[in-house]
Design an enzyme around this catalytic site. Sequence first.
Site, PDB file in Angstrom:
ATOM      1  N   GLU A   1       7.004   4.321  14.172  1.00 55.85           N
ATOM      2  CA  GLU A   1       6.205   5.543  14.141  1.00 55.85           C
ATOM      3  C   GLU A   1       5.293   5.638  15.343  1.00 55.85           C
ATOM      4  O   GLU A   1       4.770   4.637  15.829  1.00 55.85           O
ATOM      5  CB  GLU A   1       5.376   5.593  12.853  1.00 55.85           C
ATOM      6  CG  GLU A   1       6.282   5.668  11.639  1.00 55.85           C
ATOM      7  CD  GLU A   1       5.538   6.027  10.372  1.00 55.85           C
ATOM      8  OE1 GLU A   1       4.694   6.937  10.413  1.00 55.85           O
ATOM      9  OE2 GLU A   1       5.806   5.398   9.343  1.00 55.85           O
TER      10      GLU A   1
ATOM     11  N   CYS B   1       4.215  -5.329   9.807  1.00 53.51           N
ATOM     12  CA  CYS B   1       3.229  -6.218  10.424  1.00 53.51           C
ATOM     13  C   CYS B   1       3.027  -7.414   9.507  1.00 53.51           C
ATOM     14  O   CYS B   1       3.054  -7.289   8.288  1.00 53.51           O
ATOM     15  CB  CYS B   1       1.904  -5.481  10.615  1.00 53.51           C
ATOM     16  SG  CYS B   1       0.653  -6.458  11.503  1.00 53.51           S
TER      17      CYS B   1
ATOM     18  N   CYS C   1      -3.750  -7.422   6.758  1.00 54.53           N
ATOM     19  CA  CYS C   1      -5.139  -6.983   6.604  1.00 54.53           C
ATOM     20  C   CYS C   1      -5.232  -6.140   5.329  1.00 54.53           C
ATOM     21  O   CYS C   1      -4.363  -5.301   5.065  1.00 54.53           O
ATOM     22  CB  CYS C   1      -5.580  -6.178   7.825  1.00 54.53           C
ATOM     23  SG  CYS C   1      -5.444  -7.130   9.350  1.00 54.53           S
TER      24      CYS C   1
ATOM     25  N   CYS D   1      -5.275   6.358  11.429  1.00 55.90           N
ATOM     26  CA  CYS D   1      -5.280   4.908  11.655  1.00 55.90           C
ATOM     27  C   CYS D   1      -4.961   4.149  10.372  1.00 55.90           C
ATOM     28  O   CYS D   1      -5.567   4.381   9.337  1.00 55.90           O
ATOM     29  CB  CYS D   1      -6.649   4.449  12.135  1.00 55.90           C
ATOM     30  SG  CYS D   1      -7.316   5.461  13.432  1.00 55.90           S
TER      31      CYS D   1
HETATM   32  N1  SAH Z   1      -2.728  -4.763  14.986  1.00 54.07           N
HETATM   33  C1  SAH Z   1      -3.534  -4.065  15.924  1.00 54.07           C
HETATM   34  C2  SAH Z   1      -3.140  -2.625  16.173  1.00 54.07           C
HETATM   35  C3  SAH Z   1      -2.747  -1.783  14.985  1.00 54.07           C
HETATM   36  S1  SAH Z   1      -4.017  -1.236  13.888  1.00 54.07           S
HETATM   37  C4  SAH Z   1      -4.984  -4.156  15.515  1.00 54.07           C
HETATM   38  O1  SAH Z   1      -5.258  -4.642  14.431  1.00 54.07           O
HETATM   39  O2  SAH Z   1      -5.844  -3.774  16.295  1.00 54.07           O
HETATM   40  C5  SAH Z   1      -4.985  -0.093  14.817  1.00 54.07           C
HETATM   41  C6  SAH Z   1      -6.408   0.062  14.273  1.00 54.07           C
HETATM   42  O3  SAH Z   1      -6.425   0.758  13.014  1.00 54.07           O
HETATM   43  C7  SAH Z   1      -7.094  -1.264  14.055  1.00 54.07           C
HETATM   44  O4  SAH Z   1      -8.410  -1.212  14.536  1.00 54.07           O
HETATM   45  C8  SAH Z   1      -7.070  -1.354  12.538  1.00 54.07           C
HETATM   46  O5  SAH Z   1      -8.041  -2.231  12.063  1.00 54.07           O
HETATM   47  C9  SAH Z   1      -7.293   0.064  12.135  1.00 54.07           C
HETATM   48  N2  SAH Z   1      -6.928   0.350  10.745  1.00 54.07           N
HETATM   49  C10 SAH Z   1      -5.957  -0.219  10.012  1.00 54.07           C
HETATM   50  N3  SAH Z   1      -5.925   0.290   8.778  1.00 54.07           N
HETATM   51  C11 SAH Z   1      -6.883   1.232   8.719  1.00 54.07           C
HETATM   52  C12 SAH Z   1      -7.308   2.133   7.701  1.00 54.07           C
HETATM   53  N4  SAH Z   1      -6.719   2.171   6.510  1.00 54.07           N
HETATM   54  N5  SAH Z   1      -8.321   2.966   7.994  1.00 54.07           N
HETATM   55  C13 SAH Z   1      -8.894   2.958   9.203  1.00 54.07           C
HETATM   56  N6  SAH Z   1      -8.534   2.141  10.201  1.00 54.07           N
HETATM   57  C14 SAH Z   1      -7.531   1.270   9.968  1.00 54.07           C
END
Ligand code: SAH
Length: 351
Positions: free
Chosen positions: A90, A110, A114, A337
Amino acid sequence: MDRRPIAYEVDPARLTDLLPDEPPYRADQLREWLYEHPVLDPEAMTNLPASLRHELKNRIWPFRLEIEQTADSGATRKWLFRAPDGASIEAVLMGYKRRTTLCISSQAGCAMACTFCATGQFGFERHLTAGEMVAQVAYANAILSDRPLPGSPGRVTNVVFMGMGEPLANYENLRASLHRMIDVTDMAARAVTVSTVGVVPGIRRLADEPWQVGLAISLHAADDELRTSLIPLNRRYPLEELITAAEYFFDRTGRRVSIEWTLMAGVNDTAEQAAGVAAIARRLRAHINVISLNPTPLTPHRRPSQLTVEGFMEQLVRYGANATFRTTRGQEIDAACGQLRVRSSEQKGEQ
Ligand code: SAH
């Protein structure tokens, strides 16, 4: 099945391999089409002979477009691509006045798990190849030349690795994709941002590369206990190691890192956390990008109230940090995000 190579999967320096019966200058012409003036269909590669254009049919893109959605009055476009092996990829295109930013994926799924991220909740599928990463940018440019976003540059001006996946966990392919974007295409390294949850060896390797790319660190917590509860990788690379690696990145590249902070109600929106992240930001001379959580189906977390967000931002200022609160794009199409992959996975009937 056709096993001949796909153009974006071939190293741009070796495109002659793709065209064994053609004179060498054809590879230069093809390279220009792929990287300088991408087109959706090889039929539009007007300086190539018709027979070659025909041969290249279905051999340009490493994926096909499955879904396109738009939001924010046309300023945001999300694409779901499907690779031949079924992997979903995506990308989200966002238009601003002076920038057209493409958010790309570096992995299908991934492995970082998280707790607040949709991609992490669905697990790891596979690494994306350099070709699959760079083809997301090329595809966006091919579409933009026909259908630009209203009021925004008709070409991708910025790339952020903030889609699905952890780019620094797929280092060799990331590196090759950066090489193609920056050295083969004319993208400025400064216009490319790699976002990481904190893969320390990857940060150090990236710092040693010849490019001044941007680095965003997804911090989200200012103490190890809280951070490990949100981001399992923190157990392996705790905060102090991460901050030291970020300092190294700044020393080597001269580029200030940015800190990403996704606010979750009652979790990391406290005065204590504000003081903690402000101290880290001061130490790194980093800017803090704050956003509110986009709730995903499996996350226990919630977004804080507007009042809490404002209070948190005030605290950051009080503690001497540079910070901006950012609203997210594409919420109504699950393009915000951390939301990528939810809808498409549901459609495939996954859990
Ligand atoms: N793995 C990398 C890039 C992908 S995530 C990283 O962790 O930076 C891109 C961003 O979106 C990261 O800052 C992540 O913490 C954030 N993110 C992930 N899930 C989210 C959510 N549900 N709401 C807001 N931000 C989120």
